[in-house]
Design a protein around this motif. Structure first.
Motif, PDB file in Angstrom:
ATOM      1  N   LYS A 117      -7.154 -11.168  11.754  1.00  0.00           N
ATOM      2  CA  LYS A 117      -7.358 -10.884  13.171  1.00  0.00           C
ATOM      3  C   LYS A 117      -8.461 -11.755  13.749  1.00  0.00           C
ATOM      4  N   THR A 174      -2.974 -12.893  13.788  1.00  0.00           N
ATOM      5  CA  THR A 174      -2.285 -11.615  13.973  1.00  0.00           C
ATOM      6  C   THR A 174      -1.349 -11.676  15.179  1.00  0.00           C
ATOM      7  N   ARG A 203      -6.749  -8.281   6.478  1.00  0.00           N
ATOM      8  CA  ARG A 203      -6.229  -8.022   7.818  1.00  0.00           C
ATOM      9  C   ARG A 203      -7.292  -8.284   8.879  1.00  0.00           C
ATOM     10  N   LEU A 204      -8.523  -7.888   8.617  1.00  0.00           N
ATOM     11  CA  LEU A 204      -9.619  -8.140   9.562  1.00  0.00           C
ATOM     12  C   LEU A 204      -9.887  -9.633   9.690  1.00  0.00           C
ATOM     13  N   LEU A 220       0.822  -1.214   0.000  1.00  0.00           N
ATOM     14  CA  LEU A 220       0.000   0.000   0.000  1.00  0.00           C
ATOM     15  C   LEU A 220       0.856   1.264   0.000  1.00  0.00           C
ATOM     16  N   THR A 245      -7.048  -2.642  -4.021  1.00  0.00           N
ATOM     17  CA  THR A 245      -6.000  -3.286  -3.221  1.00  0.00           C
ATOM     18  C   THR A 245      -6.120  -2.920  -1.753  1.00  0.00           C
ATOM     19  N   LEU A 246      -6.401  -1.626  -1.497  1.00  0.00           N
ATOM     20  CA  LEU A 246      -6.575  -1.165  -0.112  1.00  0.00           C
ATOM     21  C   LEU A 246      -7.733  -1.888   0.564  1.00  0.00           C
ATOM     22  N   SER A 247      -8.841  -2.030  -0.138  1.00  0.00           N
ATOM     23  CA  SER A 247     -10.012  -2.723   0.419  1.00  0.00           C
ATOM     24  C   SER A 247      -9.702  -4.194   0.670  1.00  0.00           C
ATOM     25  N   SER A 248      -9.027  -4.821  -0.291  1.00  0.00           N
ATOM     26  CA  SER A 248      -8.684  -6.235  -0.151  1.00  0.00           C
ATOM     27  C   SER A 248      -7.744  -6.454   1.025  1.00  0.00           C
ATOM     28  N   ALA A 249      -6.754  -5.559   1.161  1.00  0.00           N
ATOM     29  CA  ALA A 249      -5.799  -5.685   2.257  1.00  0.00           C
ATOM     30  C   ALA A 249      -6.488  -5.486   3.608  1.00  0.00           C
ATOM     31  N   THR A 250      -7.434  -4.544   3.672  1.00  0.00           N
ATOM     32  CA  THR A 250      -8.167  -4.290   4.919  1.00  0.00           C
ATOM     33  C   THR A 250      -9.006  -5.496   5.315  1.00  0.00           C
ATOM     34  N   ILE A 251      -9.702  -6.068   4.324  1.00  0.00           N
ATOM     35  CA  ILE A 251     -10.525  -7.247   4.589  1.00  0.00           C
ATOM     36  C   ILE A 251      -9.653  -8.423   5.026  1.00  0.00           C
TER      37      ILE A 251
END
Length: 328
Positions: A102, A107, A98-99, A14, A90-96
């Motif tokens: 977790k 994590t 990561r969630l 990112l 990419t930002l949305s995919s990375a956020t999803i």
């Protein structure tokens, strides 16, 4: 140049996307200003136009007038808009991702002074419920190898999936920076194997965080000494305590409810320890009882070193380091 590219490639995905997008906006903004200084009087105007164009907003306050300017705009629209779209996807995919990581316990926890809780069961559930209800800022890291995802989703609960005696799991839980660690018995094993796992977990945890205060649940008397040797600071002997409660209930009906009321889940525990101050060292147990009765507290005993003196002689004088066993 190679060194700069090497450092750039080491950045998170990112960060690389953002750096490239920002660079592209600045380059196209400066370029259109140089090509059409009349239409874009300042470099800032050019950068503003580049941002509005790549974001597909298109206010229309700045529009290239020359063929070269329009050609630059076409390149920016094709390359920039597509790149920005890719960036946000990419930002949305990375956020999803990561969630999801977790939630699934993949994590790591980077904070300090937290509580590490090993094992998901009714005891750990009650502990987490108490702390999330009454303890405002206490962070809890739950380690469990049987739950598929976080069994208690909460902003102050971090779930770590893994075997509690593995160094990698304990490091992800940041045991070295934890204030306390509670190791509960494994309900999926028989009592002997559960105790062996608890002892192994104590050894592993103390090897990583020697200063963490370790509270361990032991089910069999045979493993109490081993847990102490492993470094447990406090041992909760669940089976023995339950047996004693049942024995007392047989001889005094209703005792279990009385004990439960003393240990009930509240903001302030009814029964607790309090270290004596220097002015109390010259007082007797009887004098101390009278003093605390005025504060609606009952002194039921004294903890001296590792010995609990319940209802001692009224004339017993307190010593430096004594702790009072109080009911409030």
């Amino acid at each position: 140049m190679k060194k700069w590219l090497h450092h750039f490639n080491q950045l998170p995905l990112l960060a690389r996307f953002f750096t490239f997008a920002a660079s592209m906006v600045v380059i196209f903004g400066v370029l259109v200003h140089l090509i059409e200084p009349t239409t874009f009087p300042t470099i800032f105007d050019g950068i503003w136009w580049a941002i509005v164009t790549t974001s597909t907003i298109g206010y229309g306050d700045f529009v290239p007038a020359t063929f070269t300017g329009k050609f630059i705009a076409i390149i920016l629209i094709v390359v920039g808009a597509g790149f920005v779209t890719t960036y946000f996807v990419t930002l949305s995919s990375a956020t999803i991702a990561r969630l999801q990581q977790k939630l699934n316990g993949g994590t790591s926890y980077m904070g300090k002074n937290h509580i590490v809780l090993v094992g998901w069961n009714e005891r750990s559930k009650a502990l987490i419920s108490h702390y999330t209800k009454y303890k405002d800022n206490t962070q809890i890291v739950l380690i469990d190898n049987t739950a598929e995802e976080n069994p208690f989703p909460h902003e102050r609960i971090t779930f770590i999936k893994g075997k509690p005696y593995n160094d990698e799991t304990l490091q992800r839980a940041n045991v070295a920076s934890a204030s306390q660690m509670v190791i509960t018995a494994n309900q999926h094993l028989d009592e002997a194997d559960s105790d062996k796992e608890v002892v192994l977990t104590i050894l592993s945890a103390k090897g990583i965080g020697e200063n963490v205060y370790c509270i361990a649940e032991i089910l069999t008397n045979e493993q109490v000494k081993n847990a102490q040797r492993a470094g447990a600071d406090e041992i909760v002997r669940t089976n023995e305590q339950t047996s004693n409660l049942i024995i007392n209930t047989l001889s005094s009906h209703g005792m279990s409810k009385s004990i439960e009321s003393l240990l009930q889940e509240e903001d302030v525990s009814h029964i607790h320890l309090e270290l004596i101050n220097t002015e109390w060292e010259t007082k007797s147990f009887e004098e101390l009882q009278s003093h605390f009765l005025k504060e609606r507290k009952i002194v039921i005993g004294i903890k001296r070193d590792e010995i609990n003196l319940i209802n001692p002689a009224p004339g017993l004088y307190l010593m430096n380091g004594d702790e009072l066993i109080l009911i409030s």
